[in-house]
Write a protein that holds these residues in place. Structure first.
Motif, PDB file in Angstrom:
ATOM      1  N   LYS A  93      15.001 -22.430  19.969  1.00 10.79           N
ATOM      2  CA  LYS A  93      13.752 -21.869  19.696  1.00 10.79           C
ATOM      3  C   LYS A  93      13.169 -21.182  20.926  1.00 10.79           C
ATOM      4  CE  LYS A  93      12.450 -25.081  16.304  1.00 10.79           C
ATOM      5  NZ  LYS A  93      11.544 -26.321  16.252  1.00 10.79           N
ATOM      6  N   LYS A  94      13.220 -21.837  21.965  1.00 16.10           N
ATOM      7  CA  LYS A  94      12.574 -21.115  23.295  1.00 16.10           C
ATOM      8  C   LYS A  94      13.507 -21.216  24.455  1.00 16.10           C
ATOM      9  CE  LYS A  94      10.313 -25.228  24.664  1.00 16.10           C
ATOM     10  NZ  LYS A  94       9.281 -25.755  25.579  1.00 16.10           N
ATOM     11  N   SER A  95      12.836 -20.523  25.295  1.00 21.94           N
ATOM     12  CA  SER A  95      13.348 -20.351  26.952  1.00 21.94           C
ATOM     13  C   SER A  95      12.940 -21.232  27.721  1.00 21.94           C
ATOM     14  CB  SER A  95      13.375 -18.870  27.229  1.00 21.94           C
ATOM     15  OG  SER A  95      13.209 -18.881  28.582  1.00 21.94           O
ATOM     16  N   PHE A  96      13.572 -22.409  28.332  1.00 21.26           N
ATOM     17  CA  PHE A  96      12.960 -23.178  29.012  1.00 21.26           C
ATOM     18  C   PHE A  96      12.831 -22.789  30.549  1.00 21.26           C
ATOM     19  CE2 PHE A  96      13.333 -26.851  26.401  1.00 21.26           C
ATOM     20  CZ  PHE A  96      13.886 -26.363  25.470  1.00 21.26           C
ATOM     21  N   THR A  97      11.552 -23.527  31.176  1.00 13.66           N
ATOM     22  CA  THR A  97      11.383 -23.409  32.709  1.00 13.66           C
ATOM     23  C   THR A  97      11.876 -24.657  33.308  1.00 13.66           C
ATOM     24  OG1 THR A  97       9.264 -24.149  32.320  1.00 13.66           O
ATOM     25  CG2 THR A  97       9.671 -21.962  32.225  1.00 13.66           C
ATOM     26  N   PRO A  98      12.606 -24.607  34.617  1.00 14.29           N
ATOM     27  CA  PRO A  98      13.051 -25.801  35.009  1.00 14.29           C
ATOM     28  C   PRO A  98      11.849 -26.687  35.317  1.00 14.29           C
ATOM     29  CG  PRO A  98      13.191 -23.866  36.560  1.00 14.29           C
ATOM     30  CD  PRO A  98      12.755 -23.503  35.364  1.00 14.29           C
TER      31      PRO A  98
ATOM     32  N   SER B 219      11.803 -31.574  28.321  1.00 10.76           N
ATOM     33  CA  SER B 219      12.663 -30.499  29.035  1.00 10.76           C
ATOM     34  C   SER B 219      13.875 -30.662  28.843  1.00 10.76           C
ATOM     35  CB  SER B 219      12.146 -30.832  30.643  1.00 10.76           C
ATOM     36  OG  SER B 219      12.956 -31.932  30.799  1.00 10.76           O
ATOM     37  N   LEU B 220      14.875 -29.708  29.352  1.00  6.33           N
ATOM     38  CA  LEU B 220      16.215 -29.899  29.035  1.00  6.33           C
ATOM     39  C   LEU B 220      16.888 -31.147  29.697  1.00  6.33           C
ATOM     40  CD1 LEU B 220      17.533 -25.986  29.786  1.00  6.33           C
ATOM     41  CD2 LEU B 220      17.375 -27.345  27.490  1.00  6.33           C
ATOM     42  N   ALA B 221      16.306 -31.852  30.361  1.00  4.01           N
ATOM     43  CA  ALA B 221      16.726 -33.111  30.883  1.00  4.01           C
ATOM     44  C   ALA B 221      16.799 -34.231  29.781  1.00  4.01           C
ATOM     45  CB  ALA B 221      16.064 -33.585  32.292  1.00  4.01           C
ATOM     46  N   THR B 222      15.585 -34.226  29.476  1.00  7.01           N
ATOM     47  CA  THR B 222      15.206 -35.099  28.148  1.00  7.01           C
ATOM     48  C   THR B 222      16.458 -34.902  27.158  1.00  7.01           C
ATOM     49  OG1 THR B 222      13.202 -34.264  28.331  1.00  7.01           O
ATOM     50  CG2 THR B 222      13.361 -35.989  26.756  1.00  7.01           C
ATOM     51  N   TYR B 223      16.690 -33.908  26.875  1.00 11.36           N
ATOM     52  CA  TYR B 223      17.719 -33.603  25.590  1.00 11.36           C
ATOM     53  C   TYR B 223      19.314 -33.873  26.278  1.00 11.36           C
ATOM     54  CZ  TYR B 223      14.384 -30.975  23.037  1.00 11.36           C
ATOM     55  OH  TYR B 223      13.304 -30.665  22.574  1.00 11.36           O
ATOM     56  N   GLU B 224      19.199 -33.645  27.658  1.00  6.52           N
ATOM     57  CA  GLU B 224      20.686 -34.179  28.174  1.00  6.52           C
ATOM     58  C   GLU B 224      20.627 -35.735  28.128  1.00  6.52           C
ATOM     59  OE1 GLU B 224      21.590 -34.813  32.006  1.00  6.52           O
ATOM     60  OE2 GLU B 224      23.443 -34.704  31.441  1.00  6.52           O
ATOM     61  N   HIS B 225      19.805 -36.350  28.490  1.00  5.32           N
ATOM     62  CA  HIS B 225      19.761 -37.789  28.575  1.00  5.32           C
ATOM     63  C   HIS B 225      20.217 -38.369  27.145  1.00  5.32           C
ATOM     64  CE1 HIS B 225      18.746 -37.891  32.580  1.00  5.32           C
ATOM     65  NE2 HIS B 225      17.603 -37.667  32.507  1.00  5.32           N
ATOM     66  N   LEU B 226      19.624 -37.663  26.137  1.00  4.04           N
ATOM     67  CA  LEU B 226      19.649 -38.146  24.953  1.00  4.04           C
ATOM     68  C   LEU B 226      21.031 -37.944  24.392  1.00  4.04           C
ATOM     69  CD1 LEU B 226      16.721 -36.962  22.472  1.00  4.04           C
ATOM     70  CD2 LEU B 226      17.500 -39.247  22.993  1.00  4.04           C
ATOM     71  N   LEU B 227      21.723 -36.847  24.659  1.00  2.00           N
ATOM     72  CA  LEU B 227      23.021 -36.347  24.194  1.00  2.00           C
ATOM     73  C   LEU B 227      23.934 -37.411  24.816  1.00  2.00           C
ATOM     74  CD1 LEU B 227      23.411 -32.660  24.601  1.00  2.00           C
ATOM     75  CD2 LEU B 227      23.723 -34.117  22.542  1.00  2.00           C
TER      76      LEU B 227
ATOM     77  N   GLU C 149      22.036 -17.728  25.873  1.00  2.00           N
ATOM     78  CA  GLU C 149      21.848 -16.251  26.490  1.00  2.00           C
ATOM     79  C   GLU C 149      20.377 -15.932  26.063  1.00  2.00           C
ATOM     80  OE1 GLU C 149      24.730 -14.454  24.069  1.00  2.00           O
ATOM     81  OE2 GLU C 149      26.372 -15.150  25.272  1.00  2.00           O
ATOM     82  N   LYS C 150      19.584 -16.976  25.425  1.00  3.92           N
ATOM     83  CA  LYS C 150      18.401 -16.379  25.222  1.00  3.92           C
ATOM     84  C   LYS C 150      17.292 -16.747  26.436  1.00  3.92           C
ATOM     85  CE  LYS C 150      14.676 -18.107  22.418  1.00  3.92           C
ATOM     86  NZ  LYS C 150      14.357 -17.447  20.939  1.00  3.92           N
ATOM     87  N   GLY C 151      16.703 -15.613  26.720  1.00  2.00           N
ATOM     88  CA  GLY C 151      15.536 -15.648  27.857  1.00  2.00           C
ATOM     89  C   GLY C 151      16.205 -16.260  28.998  1.00  2.00           C
ATOM     90  N   ASP C 152      15.454 -17.132  29.649  1.00  2.00           N
ATOM     91  CA  ASP C 152      16.009 -17.688  31.021  1.00  2.00           C
ATOM     92  C   ASP C 152      16.883 -18.546  31.249  1.00  2.00           C
ATOM     93  OD1 ASP C 152      12.709 -17.097  32.715  1.00  2.00           O
ATOM     94  OD2 ASP C 152      14.445 -15.777  32.258  1.00  2.00           O
ATOM     95  N   ASN C 153      17.175 -19.152  29.907  1.00  2.00           N
ATOM     96  CA  ASN C 153      18.382 -20.327  29.940  1.00  2.00           C
ATOM     97  C   ASN C 153      19.540 -20.170  30.753  1.00  2.00           C
ATOM     98  OD1 ASN C 153      16.408 -21.576  28.376  1.00  2.00           O
ATOM     99  ND2 ASN C 153      17.332 -21.394  26.401  1.00  2.00           N
TER     100      ASN C 153
END
Lengths: 169, 683
Positions: free
Chosen positions: B404-409, B372-380, B442-446
């Protein structure tokens, strides 16, 4: 006791206008033509010239659709549609509610527009309260009215520095 | 022959044309009719094809449209209005917010109006419970939150737990036990759930009732309790209450005749949530001793509590691995939250974390769990926010994945991703990455991950990066489009914008920037004002620019002089005053310039030579010898060494009348006498 006796006495006598004591100044003359009183509906009477009046108030009801629009727009009065009376009662409540909720801020009458389920309330407010207070009242009014009438209610507010005076009567 | 063919084919052609029209109107996804391209084909070819396909008339599949398709299509034609504020605000100049603080205030006041209305509806439900809508709209009806079942029974207890009345359910539970009725394990477990969720404090509704009752008392107690254990609280829990020693949850847990795995798990999660990690670990050891199995949520909670259990980085990682091994033994499947918890702990493990986090990601991929986006956030955070910024390609890979895609929380920490990513781009000074990140947002639901505060922070950083790296026209284009509809610039942003204008030699835009600064409410910030004034007065500019600058200087002067209701008036600094004098002088406003010169004495500062020269030039241009004499007097009163030079300039360049000449002489005598005094001292 005396009154019914007197009434019976009067009925015994053939009625004519001269029976009434003229000394009292009350006369019941015969009206042969229909009474034609002045219309007083929604008109501000001309005075000395010091009474400020908005565009809405300055125009009499016969100017509706000529120089004025409607204050409440709904389809209840069309042929074959129901609910006109309910809409009117709702309108009365809404106007009183908004008059009380925005104390001293309404610059003009409230315009109510109904589109399908949605009720759009258009207000013109005077800038007498701070914007945060106005937003508090707007949020409060929207939520309360939505829950009361079970339909989405949206307030569209426009502000003016002072009440817009059209002329002085 | 040709005629026959033509005659024969004309009817077919009409059919063909109508078909082709259908094709062009329809989508390109109809495989069967790909033979018909929209480009023109020769007559013979079309005749041929139509004969072949006349037998098979393939009807296209019926398209089913979403209910909102029309609205979505219309919405896609409407672009964002760059001059409007956010949709939640009214479209009126008086009611539109001008800066971040104002937008927060207005949105919060609207929200508090809504909660005031909800309070009224809860207090007087009898006026709101008529069902006049057909069909009934449940969310507009008042909620029924009073418990219906009276008496001391298990059903009543269940109802109170369902209605989240913490105190009432605890009291009822105690009454039941005292009366001798055993309470079933399930109900006790759900009571424990309730207590651990609220941490033995009250739920929000009961808090309101309490506050209504005694307004003064709770505040003092709550703040005293909070201070000693602040650190735990701030980081671990959001409800703000502390896990007290031997509170209701612990008491009930102890007196339970039998406990199952669920009881232990709830207690562990409650203790971690409310700031008692050591107790949670002890409870976990108890659970293992009883040979129960914990569920995945419990393990997640324990992993998040690891930084508070151990101090050293290596020990923390060992403990995390320990928990993960337990998970494997108990055959509990990890989910994305588990890995996010591991990475969150690794954030606080310094170098150890950096080495290990990539293998964590590989494990995640091996288990087929979507990050999920949190994974990437922790990595960053692990790789880019530490003191030494080692260049690595992780951010490029992450942005590729996100594009690549639009994430869901899935995780509460997802919301921080975009802000952290933009911060990393700014630190790396990489504008292309920032553009890509923007596109992915801006893509999808992000875009839904950014609420108002985070949106402001994100755009603020993006704008700073733009000012640093891009050409001025690109910067100005973004500026016009983004403010004030998307974000409100911070003072830092205005600084950067001024620097960018300076670098591009585009200083004529400064008056409009000053207008924006005033509107944003930054007109009392000393540093911004200094920067503005110095930029404006550094060089001579063409006539109209100079006049515009003088007007800005006048505004700034007014800003200094007016004092708000509770604000102290802005202090003048020497350099600021000097700049203002120069700007007035260059625009030919001698009187204003002189008024400013008189301020110098009030603040005990000395004007520089350049300032005084400019003033003299102005006086010469506007032909005011009086002002020149006043200037010389002022310089003499300060005892400046340049007095003589000024005096000689005045004598040469101005046409002085007799009186003025005498006045000039008298000044000289003053300074001469002071010189002679000093001479005599030396002797």
């Amino acid at each position: 006791m005396a009154a019914p006796v007197a009434a019976r006495a009067l009925r015994a006598v053939p009625w004519s206008r001269s029976c009434v004591p003229a000394a009292l100044g009350a006369r019941r003359d015969l009206h042969a033509t229909p009474a034609c009183l002045k219309t007083r509906a929604a008109r501000v009477r001309v005075g000395k010239g010091d009474k400020p009046v908005t565009y809405e108030k300055a125009h009499a009801p016969h100017y509706i659709a000529h120089r004025k629009g409607w204050l409440s727009l709904h389809t209840g009065n069309l042929a074959g549609e129901a609910g006109a009376a309910e809409r009117t009662v709702e309108d009365v409540f809404l106007r009183k509610f908004l008059y009380g909720t925005f104390p001293g801020c309404l610059a003009n009458e409230v315009v109510l527009k109904r589109r399908a389920n949605l009720l759009v309330v258009c207000l013109v407010l005077v800038q007498s309260l701070a914007p945060s207070k106005l937003y508090f009242l707007i949020g409060y009014a929207e939520t309360l009215l939505s829950h009361f009438y079970k339909c989405p209610v949206r307030l569209e507010v426009q502000t003016v520095p002072t009440k817009v005076i059209y002329k002085y009567l | 022959m040709a005629a026959r063919r033509l005659g024969g084919s004309s009817w077919q052609q009409m059919r063909l044309l109508s078909r082709r029209w259908c094709l062009q109107a329809g989508s390109a996804g109809k495989r069967e009719q790909n033979r018909y391209s929209s480009s023109s084909t020769a007559l013979e070819e079309t005749v041929e094809n139509s004969e072949v396909t006349r037998e098979e008339i393939v009807l296209p599949r019926r398209k089913t449209w979403d209910k909102l398709a029309v609205l979505q299509a219309l919405a896609s034609t409407v672009n964002r209005d760059p001059t409007a504020a956010h949709y939640m605000f009214q479209d009126d100049p008086f009611l539109m917010p001008r800066n971040t603080a104002s937008s927060r205030l207005l949105s919060l006041s609207k929200e508090s109006g809504r909660s005031a209305a909800k309070y009224i509806i809860k207090e007087f439900p009898q006026y709101f419970d008529k069902t006049i809508a057909e069909p009934n709209i449940p969310c507009l009806m008042p909620e029924n939150l009073t418990p219906q079942i009276e008496g001391v029974s298990e059903a009543a207890l269940k109802e109170r737990i369902h209605l989240r009345r913490v105190k009432a359910s605890v009291d009822l539970f105690d009454q039941l036990l005292q009366a001798g009725n055993p309470v079933s394990l399930e109900t006790t477990n759900s009571l424990l759930d309730l207590l651990c969720f609220y941490g033995d404090g009250e739920s929000a509704q009961e808090k309101q009732h309490e506050q209504k009752g005694d307004l003064e008392e709770p505040e003092g107690n709550a703040s005293e309790q909070k201070s000693p254990k602040r650190q735990f609280q701030k980081s671990l829990n959001s409800s703000g209450s502390r896990w007290r020693e031997n509170n209701n949850a612990e008491r009930i847990f102890k007196i339970m005749p039998e406990r199952n795995a669920h009881s232990y798990c709830t207690m562990i999660r409650g203790m971690v949530k409310h700031g008692a990690p050591a107790k949670a670990y002890d409870m976990f050891t108890d659970l293992l001793n009883e040979r129960h199995k914990a569920d995945v949520h419990t393990f997640n909670a324990l992993i998040t509590a690891v930084p508070y259990l151990k101090e050293k980085f290596a020990e923390r990682w060992v403990l995390v691995k320990d928990f993960l091994n337990h998970m494997v033994q108990q055959e509990v499947q990890p989910n994305v939250l588990t890995f996010n918890a591991v990475l969150k702990t690794l954030r606080r493990c310094g170098g150890v974390g950096r080495g290990v986090s990539l293998s964590v990601i590989k494990e995640m991929n091996a288990l087929d769990i979507e990050p999920s986006l949190a994974t990437y956030e922790h990595l960053l955070y692990i790789f880019y926010r530490s003191a030494e910024l080692r260049p690595s390609t992780i951010i490029t890979e992450i942005i590729e994945e996100v594009e690549k895609k639009s994430f869901t929380p899935q995780d509460p920490d997802d919301a921080n991703f975009f802000a952290t990513a933009m911060q990393a781009c700014c630190d790396l000074k990489d504008i292309k990455l920032a553009y890509r990140l923007n596109k992915s947002m801006e893509k999808g639901d992000n875009w839904k991950f950014l609420d108002m505060d985070r949106l402001n922070a994100y755009w603020s950083k993006f704008f700073s990066l733009l000012c640093m790296m891009e050409q001025i026209d690109v910067v100005l284009k973004w500026y016009k489009e983004m403010t004030p509809s998307l974000f409100y610039p911070s003072p830092r942003n205005m600084f950067d914008l001024l620097q960018a204008l300076d670098a591009a030699n585009h200083l004529e835009a400064i008056p409009s920037v000053w207008g924006d600064i005033k509107q944003l409410g930054f007109s009392r910030r000393q540093d911004l004002l200094e920067e503005l004034l110095s930029l404006m007065s550094r060089e001579q500019h063409p006539e109209e620019t100079q006049l515009a600058f003088a007007k800005c200087a006048e505004d700034i002067k007014a800003a200094h002089e007016q004092s708000g209701r509770d604000q102290a008036p802005l202090e003048w600094t020497g350099s600021a005053l000097g700049h203002v004098v120069m700007l007035f002088s260059r625009a030919g406003r001698t009187q204003d310039a002189w008024n400013m010169m008189e301020h110098f004495q009030k603040i005990n500062r000395i004007p520089t030579d350049q300032v005084m020269d400019e003033f003299l030039n102005c006086a010469k241009q506007t032909n005011c010898p009086d002002e020149a004499i006043k200037l010389v007097k002022l310089a003499a009163s300060f005892g400046l060494p340049s007095t003589l030079k000024l005096k000689s300039r005045t004598e040469q360049e101005f046409e002085l009348s007799e009186k003025q000449k005498k006045a000039l002489e008298s000044i000289q005598s003053d300074s001469d006498s002071s010189d002679s005094d000093s001479d005599s001292d030396r002797d």
